[in-house]
Design a protein around this motif. Structure first.
Motif, mmCIF file in Angstrom:
data_model
loop_
_atom_site.group_PDB
_atom_site.id
_atom_site.type_symbol
_atom_site.label_atom_id
_atom_site.label_comp_id
_atom_site.label_asym_id
_atom_site.label_seq_id
_atom_site.Cartn_x
_atom_site.Cartn_y
_atom_site.Cartn_z
ATOM 1 N N HIS A 245 -15.048 36.448 99.138
ATOM 2 C CA HIS A 245 -13.672 36.119 99.549
ATOM 3 C C HIS A 245 -12.903 35.468 98.401
ATOM 4 O O HIS A 245 -12.386 34.365 98.530
ATOM 5 C CB HIS A 245 -13.680 35.175 100.768
ATOM 6 N N TYR A 246 -12.857 36.157 97.300
ATOM 7 C CA TYR A 246 -12.281 35.557 96.104
ATOM 8 C C TYR A 246 -11.011 36.262 95.625
ATOM 9 O O TYR A 246 -10.018 35.620 95.334
ATOM 10 C CB TYR A 246 -13.329 35.524 94.993
ATOM 11 N N PHE A 247 -11.036 37.586 95.569
ATOM 12 C CA PHE A 247 -9.904 38.294 94.960
ATOM 13 C C PHE A 247 -8.775 38.593 95.946
ATOM 14 O O PHE A 247 -9.017 38.889 97.112
ATOM 15 C CB PHE A 247 -10.384 39.593 94.317
ATOM 16 N N ASP A 248 -7.542 38.537 95.434
ATOM 17 C CA ASP A 248 -6.366 38.816 96.261
ATOM 18 C C ASP A 248 -5.946 40.270 96.147
ATOM 19 O O ASP A 248 -5.160 40.765 96.939
ATOM 20 C CB ASP A 248 -5.196 37.934 95.816
ATOM 21 N N LEU A 249 -6.442 40.922 95.110
ATOM 22 C CA LEU A 249 -6.129 42.337 94.912
ATOM 23 C C LEU A 249 -7.276 42.951 94.109
ATOM 24 O O LEU A 249 -7.691 42.390 93.095
ATOM 25 C CB LEU A 249 -4.808 42.491 94.133
ATOM 26 N N ILE A 250 -7.797 44.085 94.594
ATOM 27 C CA ILE A 250 -8.825 44.779 93.827
ATOM 28 C C ILE A 250 -8.347 46.199 93.531
ATOM 29 O O ILE A 250 -7.864 46.905 94.415
ATOM 30 C CB ILE A 250 -10.187 44.809 94.564
ATOM 31 N N ILE A 251 -8.440 46.568 92.269
ATOM 32 C CA ILE A 251 -8.116 47.928 91.865
ATOM 33 C C ILE A 251 -9.440 48.558 91.433
ATOM 34 O O ILE A 251 -10.154 47.979 90.610
ATOM 35 C CB ILE A 251 -7.128 47.929 90.682
ATOM 36 N N ILE A 252 -9.788 49.697 92.007
ATOM 37 C CA ILE A 252 -11.045 50.335 91.607
ATOM 38 C C ILE A 252 -10.746 51.636 90.882
ATOM 39 O O ILE A 252 -10.170 52.566 91.447
ATOM 40 C CB ILE A 252 -11.969 50.619 92.802
ATOM 41 N N ASP A 253 -11.130 51.702 89.635
ATOM 42 C CA ASP A 253 -10.926 52.899 88.827
ATOM 43 C C ASP A 253 -12.119 53.830 89.014
ATOM 44 O O ASP A 253 -13.246 53.368 89.152
ATOM 45 C CB ASP A 253 -10.808 52.478 87.353
ATOM 46 N N GLU A 254 -11.869 55.123 89.011
ATOM 47 C CA GLU A 254 -12.925 56.133 89.135
ATOM 48 C C GLU A 254 -13.822 55.883 90.342
ATOM 49 O O GLU A 254 -15.046 55.828 90.229
ATOM 50 C CB GLU A 254 -13.777 56.165 87.849
ATOM 51 N N VAL A 255 -13.202 55.737 91.504
ATOM 52 C CA VAL A 255 -13.972 55.489 92.724
ATOM 53 C C VAL A 255 -15.009 56.558 93.003
ATOM 54 O O VAL A 255 -15.971 56.322 93.737
ATOM 55 C CB VAL A 255 -13.102 55.454 94.003
ATOM 56 N N THR B 157 -13.727 62.681 96.098
ATOM 57 C CA THR B 157 -14.889 63.235 96.789
ATOM 58 C C THR B 157 -14.441 63.770 98.143
ATOM 59 O O THR B 157 -13.333 63.518 98.589
ATOM 60 C CB THR B 157 -15.927 62.135 97.038
ATOM 61 N N LYS B 158 -15.352 64.472 98.795
ATOM 62 C CA LYS B 158 -15.063 65.016 100.131
ATOM 63 C C LYS B 158 -14.642 63.910 101.075
ATOM 64 O O LYS B 158 -13.730 64.050 101.858
ATOM 65 C CB LYS B 158 -16.322 65.700 100.685
ATOM 66 N N LYS B 159 -15.345 62.778 100.975
ATOM 67 C CA LYS B 159 -15.081 61.663 101.871
ATOM 68 C C LYS B 159 -13.654 61.139 101.658
ATOM 69 O O LYS B 159 -12.926 60.892 102.614
ATOM 70 C CB LYS B 159 -16.101 60.559 101.609
ATOM 71 N N ARG C 122 -16.184 68.822 90.862
ATOM 72 C CA ARG C 122 -15.585 67.607 90.313
ATOM 73 C C ARG C 122 -15.992 67.395 88.853
ATOM 74 O O ARG C 122 -15.185 66.981 88.029
ATOM 75 C CB ARG C 122 -15.951 66.402 91.171
ATOM 76 N N ALA C 123 -17.264 67.702 88.554
ATOM 77 C CA ALA C 123 -17.713 67.581 87.162
ATOM 78 C C ALA C 123 -16.945 68.541 86.271
ATOM 79 O O ALA C 123 -16.510 68.179 85.171
ATOM 80 C CB ALA C 123 -19.216 67.852 87.072
ATOM 81 N N ILE C 124 -16.740 69.776 86.739
ATOM 82 C CA ILE C 124 -16.019 70.765 85.928
ATOM 83 C C ILE C 124 -14.584 70.305 85.684
ATOM 84 O O ILE C 124 -14.078 70.367 84.564
ATOM 85 C CB ILE C 124 -16.057 72.165 86.598
ATOM 86 N N VAL C 125 -13.934 69.801 86.735
ATOM 87 C CA VAL C 125 -12.555 69.322 86.574
ATOM 88 C C VAL C 125 -12.496 68.177 85.559
ATOM 89 O O VAL C 125 -11.612 68.129 84.700
ATOM 90 C CB VAL C 125 -11.966 68.879 87.938
#
Ligand SMILES: [Zn+2]
Ligand SMILES: [Zn+2]
Ligand SMILES: [Zn+2]
Lengths: 425, 226
Positions: free
Chosen positions: A188-198, A231-233, A373-376
């Motif tokens: 419970h620390y961050f106010d905003l999380i940005i995730i690159d390359e999820v 991803t599909k999800k 996805r790997a090809i792209v």
């Protein structure tokens, strides 16, 4: 004295048992694991095997949720003006909006769209609201690459860089650039999380790492996700309306993504095993050599890469790199500096590495390792520089796979959307 | 389907099939089992890789005045190669007790092979601080895999980080162990159980204590021989 496991928090300070029981079932407060099969009894109690690499979490250990708070200055700004394309500007505004509304948002931006710059505005906005931000990514390479860049671009922001053996661990800051693994130490620390390359390994499909993100952020803190190859999800979340998203179909330089051509080869692996390079591949490479153009050669396996390096090294200035290899960084550097013309690589260089004016090929593209996805991502290595937006991209394959078709369809689709929206030159 | 304890991959079906006949090891996959190097044709007393019949370590103990009055025959299952090191690191430093069970079948086969009778196992103790960090004494849990009587009668008296010390130092006696008072092991055949045999210092220190208590015979067993 039993060692305490430390988690940093903004909540009230507390000490809690690390592995606890609820309704007669164990659960791990450290990693969120509920799977009873991952718990094991030892001499002193029961421990969690799921998060062992982060230190033992057990019924006889406690987590010290240590309250920390960072200091902020009056006003944050950038050291220089960052120029954004029109579509980048819109995306940037969407991020700020999502942050203000505390809503999650996905930015689906093609390789080379300039994803990182898009989040600068929202980071500044949050900093000026005295919020603590985390830019997380599954890959340590990205942390190492972005830390100096953020330090260069943001003025007077205390930046903390977190990865396995980082010297910054436990330091206090305003902006944290972290591998998703290291988020285990925050509660419970961050106010905003940005995730690159999820969508990248190992975050993709990893419940434990997803749990770390949930645990590390404040309950109502928004998460901004960045990806070039959902991803599909993620696609399901987008299409079902469960996740707001914004698409950037064009690159920052407004040239289309190069379309790969498929060239069919026969018995590639057998030929390589006999120390022979398939004719079509050889011919293509000879032409690159003549034109003095650098080339990324992607191979499906270490074995295949070694074979190919052996065959080509007499005639071509080439080197092979793979993930576990020592001196990998050095070879990539030589390639960047134009001292090596051909770099043979496993999918380890599929993301992140940007070299201007290169041609790209995949050998044995029919291998299962090359999913759409790997090809792209691999095609995304080509044409990144605005002065050299055209690249020759070839997929050498024993046969056409569904992945190849899906990848080409995907690239065409993005180029079409970009064209329709008048985003191309 | 079972997963390999060491690498987490699914165990090979073929190997499970072998297990039915008591040949295989369903807790370890084929790939991992190959990486473990079995002790074979080494020193007749301790298993160390050597061209001689008896290795230099054993000759040292044979001539040393505190240990020359008794003999210890050591049995180790595997050599301490890189893979062995990685396993022991995960057991001892990460504290993953479950990995010890990967050796269950190997130990059962070992007992079958030597047909030990009337053996009492004496696990090498660890210091309390280590126990709290790790959560278990690995030697005790190795001993538990034998299905033989265990006498947990030793205590560690001095917490010196043994593995950090240089080999020469370890050859000497530091009185690191003691036997709990009031224990009668006279005339018993005992087997000292530990995770690794490095120079034999631990085993011989304990051997000396057991010898003073007039045991009939001293053997030792370790998972690894370095
Ligand atoms: Zn856990
Ligand atoms: Zn295995
Ligand atoms: Zn010997």
């Amino acid at each position: 004295m039993i060692k305490l496991l430390i988690e940093y928090t903004k909540d009230v300070e507390s000490k809690v048992i690390s592995v606890d029981k609820k309704n007669n079932r164990y659960y791990c407060r450290r990693c969120g694991n509920h799977n009873q099969k991952s718990f094991f009894k030892d001499q002193l109690g029961t421990y969690c095997r799921n998060c062992l690499v982060f230190g033992k979490s057990s019924t006889y250990q406690k987590i010290w949720r240590k309250k920390i708070s960072s200091e902020f200055i009056e006003e944050y700004c950038l050291k220089k003006v960052i120029f954004l394309s029109d579509i980048q500007k819109i995306a940037s505004k969407r991020c700020v909006e999502a942050y203000k509304l505390s809503e999650d948002l996905l930015i689906y931006a093609v390789c080379g769209a300039g994803k990182t710059e898009i989040v600068y505005e929202v980071i500044l906005k949050a900093l000026n609201d005295n919020k603590v931000i985390c830019f997380a990514t599954p890959r340590k390479d990205v942390v190492l690459e972005l830390t100096p860049r953020f330090k260069r671009d943001f003025y007077q922001v205390k930046i903390v860089s977190l990865y396995g053996d980082s010297p910054d661990k436990g330091k206090l800051g305003n902006l944290y650039i972290s591998t998703t693994h290291q988020l285990i130490n925050y509660y419970h620390y961050f106010d905003l999380i940005i995730i690159d390359e999820v969508d990248a390994f190992p975050y993709y499909n990893n419940k434990m790492l997803e749990g770390f993100v949930k645990k590390a952020k404040k309950d109502n803190a928004p998460v901004i996700l960045l990806t070039a190859t959902p991803t599909k999800k993620i696609k399901y979340l987008m299409s079902s309306g469960k996740l707001a998203y914004f698409i950037i179909p064009s690159r920052y330089h407004r040239y289309p993504i190069p379309l790969p051509t498929v060239k069919l080869t026969n018995n590639t692996l057998q030929k390589l095993n006999k120390n022979h390079c398939p004719r079509k591949i050889k011919r293509w490479l000879v032409l690159r050599k003549k034109n003095k153009k650098r080339v990324f050669i992607f191979v499906p396996s270490i074995n295949c890469g070694k074979l190919l390096e052996n065959i080509l090294k007499k005639e071509f200035n080439c080197r092979f790199v793979y993930a576990q290899m020592k001196g990998r960084k050095k070879i990539v550097k030589l390639f960047r500096e134009n001292k090596i013309q051909f770099i043979i690589t496993t999918t380890v260089l599929e993301r992140g590495v940007t070299v201007s004016n290169v041609d790209v090929c995949i050998i044995k593209c029919d291998d299962v390792i090359f999913d759409d996805r790997a090809i792209v991502q691999i095609v995304g290595r080509a044409g990144r520089d605005k002065y050299y937006p055209n690249s020759n991209v070839v997929l050498f394959s024993d046969y056409n796979t569904l992945a190849i078709k899906a990848a080409i369809k995907q690239i065409k689709r993005m180029n079409n959307i970009a064209k329709e929206k008048n985003l191309l030159r | 389907m079972e997963k390999c304890l060491l690498c987490g991959q699914h165990t090979n079906n073929l190997f499970n099939y072998c297990h039915i006949f008591g040949l295989g090891n369903k807790l370890l996959c084929e790939k991992c089992l190959i990486l473990l190097e079995r002790v074979n044709n080494g020193c007749v007393k301790c298993g160390k890789k050597t061209k001689d019949i008896i290795c230099s370590d054993c000759l040292y103990w044979r001539n040393y005045n505190l240990t020359k009055l008794f003999e210890i025959v050591n049995y180790s299952l595997f050599y301490y190669n890189d893979f062995g090191k990685e396993i022991l690191r995960r057991i001892k430093f990460s504290g993953d007790l479950k990995l010890i069970y990967a050796f269950k079948n190997e130990i059962r086969l070992f007992i079958k092979k030597y047909r030990f009778k009337d053996i009492t196992l004496v696990p090498v103790p660890i210091h309390n601080e280590r126990l709290e960090e790790r959560g278990f004494n690995q030697s005790l849990y190795i001993a538990k895999l034998f299905n033989l009587p265990i006498l947990d009668v030793l205590v560690k008296v001095n917490n010196e980080k043994q593995s950090k010390k240089i080999k020469a130092m370890r050859m000497e006696f530091n009185n690191l162990f003691d036997i709990k008072p009031g224990v009668n092991i006279e005339n018993k055949r005992v087997m000292i159980v530990d995770d690794i045999y490095t120079t034999g210092s631990t085993v011989h220190q304990i051997g000396r204590l057991l010898y003073e208590k007039k045991v009939k015979e001293i053997l030792s067993f370790t998972l690894f021989r370095s």
